[in-house]
Design a protein around this motif. Structure first.
Motif, PDB file in Angstrom:
ATOM      1  N   LYS A  60       0.342  -1.227   0.128  1.00  0.00           N
ATOM      2  CA  LYS A  60      -0.028   0.564  -0.479  1.00  0.00           C
ATOM      3  C   LYS A  60       0.813   1.401   0.058  1.00  0.00           C
ATOM      4  O   LYS A  60       0.941   2.125   1.142  1.00  0.00           O
ATOM      5  N   LYS A 287     -15.121   9.512  -3.091  1.00  0.00           N
ATOM      6  CA  LYS A 287     -14.444   8.291  -3.345  1.00  0.00           C
ATOM      7  C   LYS A 287     -13.897   8.208  -5.381  1.00  0.00           C
ATOM      8  O   LYS A 287     -12.777   7.191  -5.215  1.00  0.00           O
ATOM      9  N   ILE A 289     -14.718   7.587  -7.848  1.00  0.00           N
ATOM     10  CA  ILE A 289     -15.470   6.772  -8.282  1.00  0.00           C
ATOM     11  C   ILE A 289     -15.968   6.894  -9.648  1.00  0.00           C
ATOM     12  O   ILE A 289     -16.994   7.847  -9.377  1.00  0.00           O
ATOM     13  N   ASP A 314     -11.784  -0.304  -9.852  1.00  0.00           N
ATOM     14  CA  ASP A 314     -12.641   0.733  -9.183  1.00  0.00           C
ATOM     15  C   ASP A 314     -13.499  -0.484  -7.998  1.00  0.00           C
ATOM     16  O   ASP A 314     -13.647   0.016  -7.153  1.00  0.00           O
ATOM     17  N   ASP A 316     -13.378  -2.724  -6.071  1.00  0.00           N
ATOM     18  CA  ASP A 316     -13.189  -2.788  -4.952  1.00  0.00           C
ATOM     19  C   ASP A 316     -13.707  -1.976  -3.802  1.00  0.00           C
ATOM     20  O   ASP A 316     -14.795  -2.310  -2.811  1.00  0.00           O
ATOM     21  N   THR A 317     -12.991  -0.741  -4.037  1.00  0.00           N
ATOM     22  CA  THR A 317     -13.637   0.466  -3.486  1.00  0.00           C
ATOM     23  C   THR A 317     -15.154   0.476  -4.022  1.00  0.00           C
ATOM     24  O   THR A 317     -15.517   1.019  -2.625  1.00  0.00           O
TER      25      THR A 317
END
Length: 416
Positions: A60, A287, A289, A314, A316-317
């Motif tokens: 990360k 976010k 997205i 995008d 998973d988020t």
């Protein structure tokens, strides 16, 4: 004296020999009496290599540090190309995005350009220099390095061309121009001589990888002619420009595109009341997205279903966001699917020719391909299908609209 902005992608500068070839081409452009600004991407797969290297350090990495890392790829390219041009005996200067005044929003990884200050660029051009600029990067007002996301060098090139009021922005790639379909999928696809900004924007956003959508948006906004050409030959490419009457008369469908980077999310048994859709899509927007297709089913028992698509990166988020919203609004269920593709047709002639969508749907039916979602605009029709069906759908649709065959592309740039 014309100002020509040229952009060379990673494959065009992948090694020393290719960099030398680009240098000769740039010099030829200046010798023809032009002032030249060149934007280059990182060499070959070096951006991917840097990403892999970062992943060896941490799962990360911070977005800021990733921008610091990835911005170095273009700095290698501009320095080497400047050295190659210097060796040919021509005055040249390499500059990073921040050095030429590319101002971006404060977002790491996919920042948007807010402004370009052309003062230094114009000064160096007036001094007789060829300018080599690092694509893909800029800086915020407080000096933080940012990157523009995949394909960002295209955006850099068109933004600089707009700031300098350049006569043309040439985008050099490893293909000869914009085709009616991906030639790797449809061998008889035709190269277009001309295409409108609107059509190119649709094709770019629908999966055609020749130009980044943001670069086309800027081209349209500032009236920058964009010439997509091959860096491996001197053939004319495809000119992206405003529509003219003769162009609009010629075409019904100018291209077929497909995109495998598609995922669908469904939210079921959603309470049918004001503010629910706002809560869902505002949460996704926060976010950063981007949502593409959206379908809301007919209401039943004061509840309905909402389905929409996002890019796979995008997913998973987005699922995490939707799960939180589901709990907050009391929706009944959530599902998602990443084994999908979007197949689209684009053409300005759709506005005046009924039956285009029906023809596309008929073709898909004849091929036994199920359509899961549909979205339309004045100049496009898009269908979500199973990923395994995408290439077959492209081939069948391209043939049904008579875009293939041995007939040459006509003078207006569209298949006869």
């Amino acid at each position: 004296m014309a100002i020509v902005v040229q952009k060379f992608g990673g494959s065009s500068v992948a090694n020393a020999e290719r960099i030398k070839r680009v240098a000769r081409r740039v010099v030829e452009t200046q010798q023809a009496g032009n002032q030249v600004v060149v934007i280059v991407s990182a060499m070959g797969d070096s951006t991917d290599d840097l990403i892999d290297l970062a992943k060896e350090i941490t799962d990360k990495p911070k977005a800021r540090e990733m921008d610091m890392l990835l911005a170095t790829g273009e700095q290698v390219s501009i320095a080497l190309l400047a050295m190659a041009i210097d060796k040919l005996g021509y005055p040249v200067l390499s500059l990073t995005g921040p050095q030429v005044g590319i101002l971006t929003e404060h977002v790491h990884g996919k920042a948007k350009i807010l402004d370009v200050n052309p003062e230094r660029l114009q000064q160096e051009l007036d001094n007789g220099n060829i300018i080599i600029v690092a694509g893909f990067q800029g800086a915020t007002e407080d000096g933080e390095i940012t990157t523009l996301g995949r394909g960002g060098s295209d955006t850099t090139a068109v933004a600089i061309a707009a700031a300098l009021k350049a006569d043309v922005c040439e985008i050099f790639t490893d293909v000869d121009g914009v085709y009616t379909a991906d030639p790797r999928i449809v061998p008889k696809a035709h190269k277009l001589q001309r295409i409108t900004y609107d059509e190119m924007l649709e094709l770019a956003s629908l999966g055609a990888q020749v130009l980044h959508p943001r670069s086309v948006e800027l081209g349209k906004e500032y009236g920058v002619p964009i010439h997509v050409r091959s860096s491996f030959n001197h053939n004319p490419g495809t000119l992206v420009q405003e529509a003219v009457d003769s162009m609009e008369k010629e075409l019904m469908v100018s291209g077929v595109a497909y995109d495998l980077n598609v995922a669908k999310i469904g939210l079921f048994d959603v309470p049918d009341k004001p503010g629910v859709a706002k809560m869902l899509f505002k949460a996704l927007a926060e976010k950063r997205i981007n949502v593409d297709m959206i379908i809301q089913s007919a209401m039943r028992n004061d509840r309905n279903d909402i389905a929409f698509t996002v890019v796979k990166d995008d997913l998973d988020t987005a699922v995490a966001v939707v799960e939180a919203v589901k709990e907050a609004i009391g929706a009944g269920g959530l599902s998602y699917d990443a084994n999908l593709a979007k197949v689209s047709i684009v053409g300005a002639g759709m506005v005046s020719r009924p039956g285009v969508a029906a023809m596309m749907f008929e073709t898909m039916a004849e091929e036994g391909i199920n359509i899961e979602m549909i979205a339309t605009s004045e100049i496009k029709v898009s269908c979500v299908v199973r990923a395994d069906d995408a290439k077959r759908a492209v081939q069948a649709i391209h043939k049904s609209f008579e875009l293939e065959g041995d007939a040459p592309v006509n003078s207006e740039g569209f298949a006869s």
